[in-house]
Design an enzyme around this catalytic site. Structure first.
Site, mmCIF file in Angstrom:
data_model
loop_
_atom_site.group_PDB
_atom_site.id
_atom_site.type_symbol
_atom_site.label_atom_id
_atom_site.label_comp_id
_atom_site.label_asym_id
_atom_site.label_seq_id
_atom_site.Cartn_x
_atom_site.Cartn_y
_atom_site.Cartn_z
ATOM 1 N N ARG A 1 14.231 -28.754 14.061
ATOM 2 C CA ARG A 1 14.304 -27.325 14.378
ATOM 3 C C ARG A 1 14.713 -26.487 13.163
ATOM 4 O O ARG A 1 14.168 -25.410 12.929
ATOM 5 C CB ARG A 1 15.299 -27.094 15.521
ATOM 6 C CG ARG A 1 14.878 -27.735 16.844
ATOM 7 C CD ARG A 1 15.936 -27.514 17.899
ATOM 8 N NE ARG A 1 17.245 -27.939 17.430
ATOM 9 C CZ ARG A 1 17.688 -29.203 17.486
ATOM 10 N NH1 ARG A 1 16.923 -30.149 17.998
ATOM 11 N NH2 ARG A 1 18.879 -29.513 17.042
ATOM 12 N N ILE A 2 15.695 -26.993 12.388
ATOM 13 C CA ILE A 2 16.132 -26.242 11.208
ATOM 14 C C ILE A 2 15.028 -26.238 10.162
ATOM 15 O O ILE A 2 14.771 -25.218 9.512
ATOM 16 C CB ILE A 2 17.437 -26.820 10.647
ATOM 17 C CG1 ILE A 2 18.550 -26.733 11.697
ATOM 18 C CG2 ILE A 2 17.856 -26.063 9.377
ATOM 19 C CD1 ILE A 2 19.839 -27.442 11.300
ATOM 20 N N THR B 1 17.177 -34.055 6.658
ATOM 21 C CA THR B 1 17.137 -35.190 7.584
ATOM 22 C C THR B 1 18.535 -35.493 8.122
ATOM 23 O O THR B 1 19.536 -35.240 7.457
ATOM 24 C CB THR B 1 16.630 -36.465 6.874
ATOM 25 O OG1 THR B 1 17.553 -36.829 5.842
ATOM 26 C CG2 THR B 1 15.270 -36.242 6.266
ATOM 27 N N ARG C 1 22.959 -34.167 4.974
ATOM 28 C CA ARG C 1 24.208 -34.909 4.867
ATOM 29 C C ARG C 1 24.302 -35.482 3.456
ATOM 30 O O ARG C 1 23.297 -35.897 2.875
ATOM 31 C CB ARG C 1 24.272 -36.042 5.900
ATOM 32 C CG ARG C 1 24.532 -35.571 7.329
ATOM 33 C CD ARG C 1 25.945 -35.014 7.470
ATOM 34 N NE ARG C 1 26.266 -34.610 8.846
ATOM 35 C CZ ARG C 1 26.147 -33.390 9.320
ATOM 36 N NH1 ARG C 1 25.647 -32.424 8.536
ATOM 37 N NH2 ARG C 1 26.503 -33.097 10.550
ATOM 38 N N GLU D 1 33.630 -35.621 0.688
ATOM 39 C CA GLU D 1 34.016 -34.219 0.859
ATOM 40 C C GLU D 1 35.500 -34.131 1.215
ATOM 41 O O GLU D 1 35.977 -34.921 2.039
ATOM 42 C CB GLU D 1 33.172 -33.573 1.967
ATOM 43 C CG GLU D 1 31.699 -33.535 1.628
ATOM 44 C CD GLU D 1 30.835 -32.897 2.720
ATOM 45 O OE1 GLU D 1 31.392 -32.530 3.781
ATOM 46 O OE2 GLU D 1 29.622 -32.761 2.515
ATOM 47 N N HIS E 1 30.067 -27.072 2.044
ATOM 48 C CA HIS E 1 29.599 -27.532 3.356
ATOM 49 C C HIS E 1 29.860 -26.471 4.425
ATOM 50 O O HIS E 1 30.664 -26.670 5.349
ATOM 51 C CB HIS E 1 30.266 -28.857 3.743
ATOM 52 C CG HIS E 1 29.522 -29.574 4.846
ATOM 53 N ND1 HIS E 1 29.664 -30.916 5.107
ATOM 54 C CD2 HIS E 1 28.607 -29.125 5.761
ATOM 55 C CE1 HIS E 1 28.897 -31.266 6.131
ATOM 56 N NE2 HIS E 1 28.252 -30.194 6.537
ATOM 57 N N GLY F 1 27.105 -24.696 6.089
ATOM 58 C CA GLY F 1 25.801 -24.301 6.607
ATOM 59 C C GLY F 1 25.847 -23.451 7.858
ATOM 60 O O GLY F 1 25.082 -22.506 8.011
#
Length: 323
Positions: free
Chosen positions: A155-156, A208, A237, A266, A285, A287
């Site tokens: 979808r993204i 992905t 990721r 992270e 990170h 988004g």
């Protein structure tokens, strides 16, 4: 009697109020994010957990013998041991859909800022280095009418492709585990084999999920296939990329630049080589990090938890756990 839940992260007040109406809650009060070790100590008699990012380990599941539902406040769920949940009959949920457009915005922001060297030249001006007569050394690269290769057409990915096609007249190709003829027709995309996508794209955007098959999907052989003028963007990721190979590709000018929102570890260590490179745009990170989107994600996570604990069918069950 209300079901007992443990909230392993801070939540907006209206979401906490909703949960308190339906559940008996305890929550993490620490200033830092809760660790797996602390969560194992805190879980107690909770029947439901609401978490974000914290790995839910065997120790947590062994300590929380009453756990029936784990609601993950994220579209990704690689922090959950799906096999262990399935074996124990625990419902696992996540929060897709509500963040698609927000993440797509950020992906395109990374693409544009890397191509036009926005972060680098912002610091250049602020450092007083801008002088009359400077020209070609400040050039970036065009985004419009370039080829964008998207790896992972969920979808993204579709939302990113729509921005690229309609806003920038880009030639968009994609690689996905399963080809999507309906998306190709609707958005005017072209399917492209993986290696061909890497070889021909001006921008390679990784979108992905993290699975055993996609870990280090981008490694030295893949970066070596890309154009020297190409830009790599990762908003999926961090573990989908071998960062050592990416650093080498950037340092050796195998590729033009990179825009990153995710990393193998992270937060990123301040001494990480990626942070020393001027042709890399690095974000922490974020988004889905807008107030509206994060509120909507929290609402969905809370609803998933309540519906499942009360015997209903939450909409957003993790695909591998759907019956």
């Amino acid at each position: 009697m209300k079901p007992r839940v443990y909230i392993a992260r801070s939540l907006p007040e209206e979401v906490l109020t909703y949960l308190e109406d339906h559940c008996e809650i305890r929550k993490w009060e620490g200033e830092d994010s809760i660790t797996s070790e602390h969560l194992a100590q805190e879980v107690g008699d909770a029947e439901g957990l609401l978490v974000t990012g914290t790995p839910v380990t065997e120790a947590i599941l062994n300590a929380g013998v009453n756990i029936r539902v784990i609601s993950n406040l994220s579209v990704g769920y690689n922090n959950l041991d799906v096999t262990a949940l399935k074996a124990r009959g625990i419902v696992g949920t996540h929060t897709p859909y509500v963040l698609d457009e927000t993440v797509a915005d950020l992906a395109f922001a990374l693409l544009l800022s890397t191509a036009r060297r926005v972060a680098e030249l912002d610091q250049f001006v602020k450092a007083g280095k801008w002088q009359k007569g400077q020209d070609s050394e400040l050039f970036g690269v065009d985004v419009h009418h370039a080829r964008l290769g998207i790896i992972g057409m969920g979808r993204i990915g579709e939302a990113i492709a729509r921005r690229a096609k309609l806003g920038f007249n880009m030639d968009v190709v994609y690689y996905n585990r399963n080809r999507k003829p309906d998306v190709e027709q609707r958005l005017g995309l072209k399917y492209c084999p993986f290696e061909e996508l890497l070889q021909t794209s001006d921008f390679v955007l990784l979108m992905t999920p993290l699975t055993p098959q996609t870990r280090h999907l981008m490694d030295e052989p893949q970066f070596s296939l890309m154009k020297k003028s190409a830009i790599f963007i990762n908003v999926s990721r961090g573990e989908t990329v071998n960062e050592g190979a990416l650093v080498q590709a950037l340092q050796n000018n195998q590729i033009y630049g990179a825009g990153l929102d995710v990393y193998e570890q992270e937060p990123v260590d301040v001494n990480h080589p990626l942070l020393k490179l001027s042709n890399v745009v690095t974000l922490p990170h974020l988004g889905s990090a807008t107030p509206v989107t994060r509120l909507n994600m929290a609402k969905v996570a809370a609803q998933n938890l309540v519906y499942a604990l009360k015997g209903g069918s939450p909409v957003h069950v993790i695909p591998e756990l759907q019956s």
